[in-house]
Design a protein around this motif. Structure first.
Motif: not given
Length: 169
Positions: A39-46, A51-53, A68-75, A118-124
């Motif tokens: 848990k202490q290794h992770l960070r989730v923020q809007v 967009v969630v990073k 790692f770093r991942k950004e997700i576009k939220i519908p 068309c980024m991978p996050s949106n593709y998912l």
């Protein structure tokens, strides 16, 4: 007093793309597989309204860190102010509650998709929408098959009853 060699203090990074998959329930859940992360290794923020990073970094040995770093576009049909995250073993779950609307949500994949969408996050996200449509179509097909089975059974019964009365002679 011991002086450390500059070479032994240098930290190296192993950047990776974690395996992710969407689950669709009363809410959307993004599962991110992160072996060895705590848990202490992770960070989730809007970071923007839509967009969630998600970032993570952990030590693998004294000079190597995995990150790692991942950004997700939220519908638009999800509540960004109620996003939650929880780590269950090696799986980080990002829980995105759906908004309740009287009208069905517009699908995220359209023919006028721009290059940035068309980024991978949106593709998912779009894959999940397609599988949700497939599940809905399968459910509908099963309902139609059930109705057809009842109609055929009733027709066979009616045919049998009508023809058995005319055989007397």
């Amino acid at each position: 007093m011991e002086i450390k060699n500059e070479e032994t203090c240098k930290v190296y990074y192993d950047d990776f793309e974690p395996f992710c998959r969407w689950k669709n329930d009363e809410q959307r859940i993004l599962e991110i597989h992160l072996r060895g992360f705590k848990k202490q290794h992770l960070r989730v923020q809007v970071v923007e309204p839509d967009v969630v990073k998600i970032t993570g970094e952990r030590p693998t040995d004294c000079t190597l860190r995995s990150r790692f770093r991942k950004e997700i576009k939220i519908p638009k049909n999800l509540k960004t102010d109620e996003i939650r995250a929880k780590l269950c073993g090696d799986i980080l779950q990002i829980i995105l509650p759906k908004q309740t609307t009287a009208f069905p949500a517009k699908p995220c994949c359209t023919e006028s998709t721009t290059r940035s969408e068309c980024m991978p996050s949106n593709y998912l996200i779009c894959i999940e929408s397609s599988s949700a449509t497939l599940k809905m179509n399968t459910k509908f097909a099963l309902q139609v098959a059930g109705v057809l089975a009842v109609v055929v059974a009733f027709g066979a019964y009616a045919y049998k009853c009508c023809h058995s009365g005319h055989v007397e002679g």
